[in-house]
Design an enzyme around this catalytic site. Structure first.
Site, PDB file in Angstrom:
ATOM      1  N   HIS A 454      62.971  56.717 -60.707  1.00 53.19           N
ATOM      2  CA  HIS A 454      61.789  56.125 -60.972  1.00 53.19           C
ATOM      3  C   HIS A 454      60.592  56.865 -61.741  1.00 53.19           C
ATOM      4  O   HIS A 454      61.095  58.116 -61.850  1.00 53.19           O
ATOM      5  CB  HIS A 454      60.499  55.206 -60.082  1.00 53.19           C
ATOM      6  CG  HIS A 454      59.911  55.951 -59.439  1.00 53.19           C
ATOM      7  ND1 HIS A 454      58.518  56.659 -59.502  1.00 53.19           N
ATOM      8  CD2 HIS A 454      59.842  56.937 -58.037  1.00 53.19           C
ATOM      9  CE1 HIS A 454      57.956  57.246 -58.733  1.00 53.19           C
ATOM     10  NE2 HIS A 454      58.596  57.054 -58.014  1.00 53.19           N
ATOM     11  N   CYS A 473      60.517  58.689 -52.849  1.00 57.45           N
ATOM     12  CA  CYS A 473      60.791  58.411 -53.741  1.00 57.45           C
ATOM     13  C   CYS A 473      61.031  59.461 -54.905  1.00 57.45           C
ATOM     14  O   CYS A 473      60.995  60.576 -54.083  1.00 57.45           O
ATOM     15  CB  CYS A 473      60.792  56.704 -54.492  1.00 57.45           C
ATOM     16  SG  CYS A 473      60.630  55.484 -53.443  1.00 57.45           S
TER      17      CYS A 473
END
Length: 553
Positions: A454, A473
């Site tokens: 992301h 992440c």
């Protein structure tokens, strides 16, 4: 009529017995049919030197091996109709000498004597020096034949399959493919002089093995010199006796191309230090600071150990990766993009902190989401958000967050947050926007670890050498570049349309067809596309854990 009926009944019973007998064969069965590969097994491959099952059984009665190895050997000869693999009427074949040399090279490169066998060495010498005389000694021929085959399967299991039997225990969740050592031996014993049998390992393993050989030679020549200085920083123009050791060390590792015995920090040394720093993941300043000195003073044994640990990991990697794929190497903090089997570009990334490690696995990227909501994990709600809510709900407003009960957004001030200590029966999410923790886009590849790539509003972290800051992440330094690359064949989603959507705060999903394979890996030593060996620190302590498996440390 009665006779016909009886005949039909009898025929039916016979068929029933045949079917029943076939259905009862649920015991041990051959994994492969005989003469598996017609390119290997043709008439010319067969020899007139034979064994039989009693010879094989007699050999194992006095030669202890694991059951799996014994089964491989038995299966190999059963498929060959017990014909010799390593001998013909002309004598020992080239494959036997090639494999024997391979064992010697392995012992030299890995400093591992587990495959050294004095009896095998003596019999090989006898067979090589007196072919006709050796062939007349049937028992010696059979003994050497079975020693070679047994050793091959032991060697293949360790060198190609890996020493650590369960990588899942070592946080490695990329599926392993079973390697066919039967077919490999078929190919090996069928080669003529000068031919090469491709080993069932990937190209990264082969590159790293070449570097291992170089580092072993450095070790045998006395290792790397220790660098001692009382200066905190050494830069161009400095004169210091420690620079003699620096130049020698960098010359041995290939960063410094000239033999310079001066004590001066020259322009050439600046370039050599920058090359070394780049290989270590440090800022390539060309100056010797404390972090650089620390890496320069790593003993050669330490580097060899790193190489061997990562060669073990590479045994778990598929021999062939997809032509087009993405690869994130966690200790390197880098995303690599591969197209048609070649690396086309890279990107800096931020990975999980030690306390919230990024998992090692493979997924298939199937969707890009523009202007994403961030569905906040319960661990973050419990540890970070709940303590704030007990002081007041303004924290949610400041961070553009909302609370959901089921699919319905609720007023957070209607909840008594002080009544919760561990679990919270509500979902939290951050609304799309510039301040969203996922930035303006995320890249989804479904997995059980809830990890994805992301964007991020915190761009300053990408310049750091150590980029382990996330909750698990992977943050991208240039997500738009990756999005446009993945959409390059999608006429509907050009850069103009992507920009139009990004100007809004409306969540929009784009499906990727076909999905893009993504590998999240953990390598602290590897050879890059320029042929240079790179080393990184053991971010999550997984090298130490693996060392316990393969070195018994």
């Amino acid at each position: 009529m009665l006779k016909i009926r009886n005949a039909v009944v009898f025929l039916g019973l016979v068929l029933l017995v045949i079917v029943s007998l076939g259905g009862c064969k649920k015991g041990k069965k051959f994994r492969r049919g005989a003469l598996q590969d017609s390119t290997v097994y043709s008439t010319k491959n067969f020899t007139d030197i034979l064994l039989d099952s009693s010879v094989v059984n007699a050999f194992f009665s006095g030669f202890a091996v694991k059951d799996t190895i014994r089964e491989e050997v038995n299966e190999f000869y059963a498929r060959r109709n017990y014909q010799s693999a390593w001998f013909s009427k002309k004598g020992m074949n080239h494959a036997a000498l090639n494999f024997h040399n391979q064992l010697k090279n392995y012992a030299y490169d890995f400093a591992d004597t587990s495959f050294q066998n004095h009896e095998l060495d003596m019999l090989i010498d006898d067979a090589e020096n007196d072919e006709k005389g050796f062939l007349s000694r049937t028992k010696d021929v059979q003994r050497l034949e079975l020693l070679m085959t047994t050793t091959f399967f032991e060697y293949a299991e360790k060198v190609y399959g890996g020493i650590a039997k369960n990588p899942l225990d070592l946080e490695w969740f990329i599926p392993r493919k079973k390697k066919d050592y039967q077919l490999l031996l078929d190919s090996l014993v069928s080669v003529n002089k000068g031919e090469h049998v491709k080993e069932p390992v990937n190209e990264y393993y082969i590159r790293l093995k070449d570097k291992l050989r170089i580092y072993r030679n450095i070790e045998r020549q006395g290792g790397l010199p220790r660098i001692v200085t009382n200066k905190n920083l050494l830069v161009k123009g400095n004169i210091d006796s420690s620079l003699l050791a620096v130049k020698q060390s960098l010359y041995l590792t290939g960063d410094f191309s000239i033999k310079d015995t001066s004590r001066i920090f020259t322009d050439s040394l600046v370039n050599a230090v920058a090359s070394f720093q780049q290989r270590m993941g440090l800022k390539a300043t060309g100056k010797i600071d404390a972090p650089t000195l620390k890496e320069l003073n790593r003993p050669i044994e330490y580097r060899i150990r790193q190489i061997m640990l990562n060669m073990e990991r590479l045994r778990w990697v598929p021999v062939e990766l997809e032509k087009n794929h993405l690869l994130v190497n966690i200790p390197e903090y880098m995303l690599h993009v591969f197209e048609n089997g070649k690396q086309v570009w890279t990107m800096n990334v931020v990975v999980g902190k030690t306390a919230s490690q990024t998992s090692i696995f493979k997924g298939n990227m199937s969707q890009i989401v523009l202007n994403p909501y961030w569905n906040i994990p319960q661990s973050i709600v419990r540890n970070e958000i709940l303590p704030q809510l007990k002081r007041g709900t303004s924290y949610l407003t400041r961070n553009n967050m909302e609370v959901l009960s089921g699919n319905k957004v609720i007023d957070p001030s209607s909840v008594n947050w002080n009544s919760f200590t561990k679990s919270v029966p509500y979902a939290f999410r951050q609304k799309p926007g510039r301040s969203n923790s996922l930035g303006k886009m995320k890249f989804l590849f479904p997995n059980s670890f809830n990890i994805y790539l992301h964007d991020t509003p915190s761009k300053g972290l990408f310049g750091a050498s150590n980029r382990a800051f996330s909750h698990g992440c992977i943050r991208l330094s240039d997500p738009k570049k990756l999005a446009l690359y993945l959409l390059r064949s999608n006429a509907e989603w050009n850069e103009t349309k992507v920009d139009e959507v990004l100007k809004t705060d409306k969540e929009t999903g784009i499906k990727l067809k076909p999905p893009m394979p993504v590998y999240i890996v953990y390598f602290t030593a590897w050879v890059d596309t320029a042929g240079k060996i790179n080393f990184r620190n053991d971010l999550y302590g997984l090298d130490e854990k693996l060392a316990g498996e393969i070195f018994g440390e």
